[in-house]
Design a protein around this motif. Structure first.
Motif, mmCIF file in Angstrom:
data_model
loop_
_atom_site.group_PDB
_atom_site.id
_atom_site.type_symbol
_atom_site.label_atom_id
_atom_site.label_comp_id
_atom_site.label_asym_id
_atom_site.label_seq_id
_atom_site.Cartn_x
_atom_site.Cartn_y
_atom_site.Cartn_z
ATOM 1 N N LYS A 180 0.741 -1.300 -0.213
ATOM 2 C CA LYS A 180 0.331 -0.382 0.143
ATOM 3 C C LYS A 180 0.987 1.293 -0.045
ATOM 4 N N TRP A 181 2.364 0.842 0.539
ATOM 5 C CA TRP A 181 3.195 2.512 1.069
ATOM 6 C C TRP A 181 3.290 3.019 -0.308
ATOM 7 N N PHE A 182 3.840 1.612 -1.382
ATOM 8 C CA PHE A 182 4.593 1.289 -2.403
ATOM 9 C C PHE A 182 3.924 1.904 -3.426
ATOM 10 N N ASP A 183 2.798 1.498 -3.746
ATOM 11 C CA ASP A 183 1.553 2.116 -4.555
ATOM 12 C C ASP A 183 1.288 3.568 -4.689
ATOM 13 N N ARG A 184 1.194 3.329 -3.018
ATOM 14 C CA ARG A 184 0.874 5.471 -2.756
ATOM 15 C C ARG A 184 1.792 6.118 -3.469
ATOM 16 N N LYS A 185 4.111 5.789 -3.409
ATOM 17 C CA LYS A 185 4.289 7.017 -3.858
ATOM 18 C C LYS A 185 4.694 6.566 -5.279
ATOM 19 N N LYS A 186 4.413 5.542 -5.539
ATOM 20 C CA LYS A 186 4.261 5.218 -6.820
ATOM 21 C C LYS A 186 3.110 5.828 -7.838
ATOM 22 N N GLN A 187 2.105 6.135 -6.629
ATOM 23 C CA GLN A 187 1.595 7.108 -7.293
ATOM 24 C C GLN A 187 1.224 8.758 -6.829
ATOM 25 N N ASP A 188 2.084 8.659 -6.450
ATOM 26 C CA ASP A 188 2.753 10.371 -6.202
ATOM 27 C C ASP A 188 3.834 10.500 -7.625
ATOM 28 N N ARG A 189 4.840 9.702 -7.508
ATOM 29 C CA ARG A 189 5.298 9.631 -8.394
ATOM 30 C C ARG A 189 5.388 9.835 -10.065
ATOM 31 N N GLU A 190 4.617 9.120 -10.376
ATOM 32 C CA GLU A 190 3.751 9.510 -11.795
ATOM 33 C C GLU A 190 2.863 10.793 -11.789
ATOM 34 N N TRP A 191 2.197 11.474 -10.992
ATOM 35 C CA TRP A 191 1.686 12.436 -10.876
ATOM 36 C C TRP A 191 3.026 13.505 -11.456
ATOM 37 N N LEU A 192 3.885 13.514 -10.429
ATOM 38 C CA LEU A 192 5.312 14.462 -10.435
ATOM 39 C C LEU A 192 5.476 14.277 -11.663
ATOM 40 N N ASP A 193 5.569 13.855 -11.758
ATOM 41 C CA ASP A 193 6.276 13.158 -13.473
ATOM 42 C C ASP A 193 5.102 13.659 -14.551
ATOM 43 N N GLN A 194 3.902 13.845 -14.663
ATOM 44 C CA GLN A 194 2.787 13.802 -15.714
ATOM 45 C C GLN A 194 2.857 16.084 -14.811
ATOM 46 N N TRP A 195 3.318 16.467 -13.899
ATOM 47 C CA TRP A 195 3.016 17.938 -14.044
ATOM 48 C C TRP A 195 4.375 18.418 -14.279
ATOM 49 N N ASN A 196 5.518 17.882 -14.359
ATOM 50 C CA ASN A 196 6.715 17.982 -14.783
ATOM 51 C C ASN A 196 6.262 18.022 -16.709
ATOM 52 N N ALA A 197 6.155 17.264 -17.398
ATOM 53 C CA ALA A 197 6.382 17.513 -18.050
ATOM 54 C C ALA A 197 4.632 17.925 -19.213
ATOM 55 N N TYR A 198 3.901 17.844 -18.163
ATOM 56 C CA TYR A 198 2.991 19.643 -18.289
ATOM 57 C C TYR A 198 3.302 20.372 -19.112
ATOM 58 N N HIS A 199 4.202 21.117 -17.791
ATOM 59 C CA HIS A 199 4.717 22.613 -17.268
ATOM 60 C C HIS A 199 6.244 22.834 -19.060
ATOM 61 N N ARG A 200 7.038 21.191 -18.875
ATOM 62 C CA ARG A 200 7.752 21.425 -20.035
ATOM 63 C C ARG A 200 7.012 21.898 -21.407
ATOM 64 N N VAL A 201 6.228 21.401 -21.333
ATOM 65 C CA VAL A 201 5.825 21.849 -22.959
ATOM 66 C C VAL A 201 5.313 22.910 -23.134
ATOM 67 N N ARG A 202 4.244 23.137 -21.735
ATOM 68 C CA ARG A 202 4.019 24.620 -21.491
ATOM 69 C C ARG A 202 5.301 25.595 -21.699
ATOM 70 N N TYR A 203 5.818 25.629 -21.148
ATOM 71 C CA TYR A 203 7.787 26.700 -21.094
ATOM 72 C C TYR A 203 8.488 26.413 -22.831
ATOM 73 N N ARG A 204 7.782 25.256 -23.485
ATOM 74 C CA ARG A 204 8.488 25.370 -24.997
ATOM 75 C C ARG A 204 7.769 26.779 -25.883
ATOM 76 N N LYS A 205 6.079 26.118 -25.350
ATOM 77 C CA LYS A 205 5.119 26.368 -26.287
ATOM 78 C C LYS A 205 5.395 28.276 -25.797
ATOM 79 N N LEU A 206 5.978 28.807 -24.326
ATOM 80 C CA LEU A 206 5.689 29.514 -24.351
ATOM 81 C C LEU A 206 6.989 30.612 -24.991
ATOM 82 N N ALA A 207 8.437 29.445 -24.788
ATOM 83 C CA ALA A 207 9.209 30.887 -25.827
ATOM 84 C C ALA A 207 9.775 30.182 -27.490
ATOM 85 N N GLY A 208 8.934 30.071 -27.051
ATOM 86 C CA GLY A 208 8.857 29.854 -29.124
ATOM 87 C C GLY A 208 9.953 28.978 -28.964
#
Length: 216
Positions: A57-85
């Motif tokens: 249960k603890w490792f599953d929760r950590k895995k979910q947190d990691r997946e959420w953080l990866d998605q958050w970073n990927a979203y901001h990378r795409v957003r920054y590329r779009k803003l920077a041109g």
């Protein structure tokens, strides 16, 4: 045992309720008589299984947190590329050096021509002549006092030290090419250091610098 009628209960619910009350009363009597049933401990297999379940249960929760953080970073990378041109083109070493040289030369004031120097000198001489012609005795006394105080400060010894350094460099040179390089170096330094620029005005140094293309 007194029965209290409970509205809204079916026969089965009423029967189950009575059974629960009887079981509770029986346990209380057993506890009072010291005949409570012995506590049953879990076996080693059950304990290990429960521990593994908690770990999962603890490792599953950590895995979910990691997946959420990866998605958050990927979203901001795409957003920054779009803003920077579009990305900037990667420069070669030659292009980078040329850019640096152009930037350095862009804010360096070009050397004045001989005509400009002559014009400035004539204008300065005329200004000073007009000032000295209209100078009052009080102004003259104040000017001479300020001049004497300035000579007593640490600026004058520092300039003399720079002058001696320039003369030493020229005396150490063994060829005309080396002397020309030394003159270029001191002229460049004088553009950014006012003490060196003041040292280049001295008679001994100005005669040497004039010989290599830096005279007034």
């Amino acid at each position: 045992m007194t029965y209290t009628k409970r509205t809204g209960m079916t026969e089965d619910q009423l029967r189950e309720h009575k059974r629960a009350l009887q079981e509770k009363s029986y346990r209380k009597r057993q506890d009072a008589a010291g005949k409570a049933p012995r506590k049953v401990f879990a076996t080693e297999e059950e304990r290990r299984a429960a521990h593994a379940a908690r770990q999962k249960k603890w490792f599953d929760r950590k895995k979910q947190d990691r997946e959420w953080l990866d998605q958050w970073n990927a979203y901001h990378r795409v957003r920054y590329r779009k803003l920077a041109g579009p990305p900037m083109p990667r420069l070669t070493e030659e292009e980078r050096r040329a850019r640096q040289k152009a930037y350095r030369e862009s804010y360096v004031r070009p050397d004045p021509t001989a005509a400009q120097k002559a014009k400035w000198s004539a204008r300065a001489r005329a200004r000073w002549a007009e000032y000295y012609a209209n100078e009052t005795p009080e102004q003259r006394a104040l000017r001479l006092e300020a001049k004497a105080f300035y000579r007593e400060t640490e600026v004058q010894p520092k300039v003399r030290e720079i002058v001696e350094h320039i003369k030493y460099d020229f005396a150490k040179a063994t060829s005309e090419a080396m002397k020309q390089d030394i003159a270029d170096e001191w002229a460049d330094t004088g553009m950014s250091c006012w003490l060196t620029a003041k040292g280049l005005w001295y008679y001994e140094v100005s005669q040497i610098m004039a010989r290599y293309g830096y005279g007034d």
